[in-house]
Design a protein around this motif. Structure first.
Motif, PDB file in Angstrom:
ATOM      1  N   ASP A 144      13.548 -77.965 -19.437  1.00  0.00           N
ATOM      2  CA  ASP A 144      13.434 -77.402 -20.791  1.00  0.00           C
ATOM      3  C   ASP A 144      12.015 -76.975 -21.165  1.00  0.00           C
ATOM      4  O   ASP A 144      11.845 -75.997 -21.887  1.00  0.00           O
ATOM      5  CB  ASP A 144      14.035 -78.336 -21.848  1.00  0.00           C
ATOM      6  N   ASP A 145      11.000 -77.649 -20.691  1.00  0.00           N
ATOM      7  CA  ASP A 145       9.625 -77.306 -21.043  1.00  0.00           C
ATOM      8  C   ASP A 145       8.811 -76.788 -19.857  1.00  0.00           C
ATOM      9  O   ASP A 145       7.577 -76.836 -19.887  1.00  0.00           O
ATOM     10  CB  ASP A 145       8.922 -78.532 -21.652  1.00  0.00           C
TER      11      ASP A 145
ATOM     12  N   THR B 267      26.478 -88.872 -21.593  1.00  0.00           N
ATOM     13  CA  THR B 267      25.571 -90.016 -21.470  1.00  0.00           C
ATOM     14  C   THR B 267      26.329 -91.330 -21.459  1.00  0.00           C
ATOM     15  O   THR B 267      26.063 -92.205 -20.634  1.00  0.00           O
ATOM     16  CB  THR B 267      24.559 -90.004 -22.633  1.00  0.00           C
TER      17      THR B 267
ATOM     18  N   ARG C   1      13.884 -72.234 -15.096  1.00  0.00           N
ATOM     19  CA  ARG C   1      14.150 -72.587 -16.483  1.00  0.00           C
ATOM     20  C   ARG C   1      14.927 -71.477 -17.175  1.00  0.00           C
ATOM     21  O   ARG C   1      15.883 -71.725 -17.908  1.00  0.00           O
ATOM     22  CB  ARG C   1      12.840 -72.834 -17.233  1.00  0.00           C
TER      23      ARG C   1
ATOM     24  N   GLY D 249      19.062 -79.189 -17.856  1.00  0.00           N
ATOM     25  CA  GLY D 249      18.441 -78.809 -19.121  1.00  0.00           C
ATOM     26  C   GLY D 249      17.191 -79.625 -19.421  1.00  0.00           C
ATOM     27  O   GLY D 249      16.095 -79.063 -19.563  1.00  0.00           O
ATOM     28  N   PRO D 250      17.299 -80.949 -19.498  1.00  0.00           N
ATOM     29  CA  PRO D 250      16.102 -81.753 -19.767  1.00  0.00           C
ATOM     30  C   PRO D 250      15.055 -81.663 -18.653  1.00  0.00           C
ATOM     31  O   PRO D 250      13.871 -81.793 -18.907  1.00  0.00           O
ATOM     32  CB  PRO D 250      16.645 -83.184 -19.877  1.00  0.00           C
ATOM     33  N   GLU D 251      15.490 -81.441 -17.437  1.00  0.00           N
ATOM     34  CA  GLU D 251      14.548 -81.346 -16.319  1.00  0.00           C
ATOM     35  C   GLU D 251      13.659 -80.110 -16.442  1.00  0.00           C
ATOM     36  O   GLU D 251      12.485 -80.136 -16.087  1.00  0.00           O
ATOM     37  CB  GLU D 251      15.328 -81.303 -14.994  1.00  0.00           C
TER      38      GLU D 251
END
Length: 193
Positions: A119-120, A168, A126, A115-117
């Motif tokens: 997300d943008d 986390t 994606r 997701g964080p990898e």
């Protein structure tokens, strides 16, 4: 060797590459998933791996699909027969919690890393990662509505937050109390079973 056996072997090889790709990507991210890395790990030639996918993006998409199928199988399917409503929502939350602390994948939850990898970063990978996350969100929201909780959207948001904190704390901080804390947070959110 018969053509049927060759096709079956090719499917089995492709499935093995994808399975290993899920493990690698859970640790190194989808960008760390390279044809060369998989070829080396699996004792294959680069062209042998590439022949199953054509390019890195196709490989990444296959890995995302497999990771989604495995997540659904490991988290949802074991509790799908639980009676609808709050019992099922609690069961889903418990199953998700167990999955995150099981260390089933060497790098932890594939989607909490992917997701964080991505997300943008627009594009098909994606979209595939987001699509799997959206599917899970819709299922959680459906379960929260069946459970008739106050503000289902907020409950799902908070539940996802607890699971992210668990991942986390368990993976990065190696806190042995992470699962216990997450279970207490879920119990507060959904009430004790």
């Amino acid at each position: 060797m018969s053509p049927r056996r060759t096709v079956a072997e090719a499917r089995q090889t492709r499935a093995g590459i994808i399975r290993h790709g899920v493990d690698v990507a859970s640790v190194e991210g989808l960008d760390g998933l390279t044809i060369g890395r998989l070829a080396t790990d699996l004792g294959m030639s680069k062209s042998g791996v590439l022949g199953h996918f054509g390019d890195k993006e196709t490989l990444q998409l296959a890995v995302v699909e497999r990771a989604g199928d495995e997540f659904w199988r490991d988290v949802w399917e074991p509790v799908a027969a639980t009676p609808a409503g709050l019992p099922r929502l609690r069961a889903v939350a418990g199953s998700w919690l167990r999955y995150l602390t099981s260390d089933r994948l060497p790098g932890g939850c594939f989607f909490m890393a992917a997701g964080p990898e991505f997300d943008d970063r627009p594009g098909p990978v994606r979209d595939a990662v987001a699509g799997t996350a959206d599917r899970w969100h819709r299922e959680l929201l459906h379960q929260a509505r069946l459970a008739a909780v106050d503000d289902p959207d907020q409950v799902v948001f908070e539940l996802a937050g607890v699971m992210l904190a668990l991942h986390t704390t368990h993976r990065l901080r190696r806190d042995p109390a992470a699962a216990t804390r997450a279970a207490r947070a879920v119990a507060r959110l959904l009430g004790d079973s």
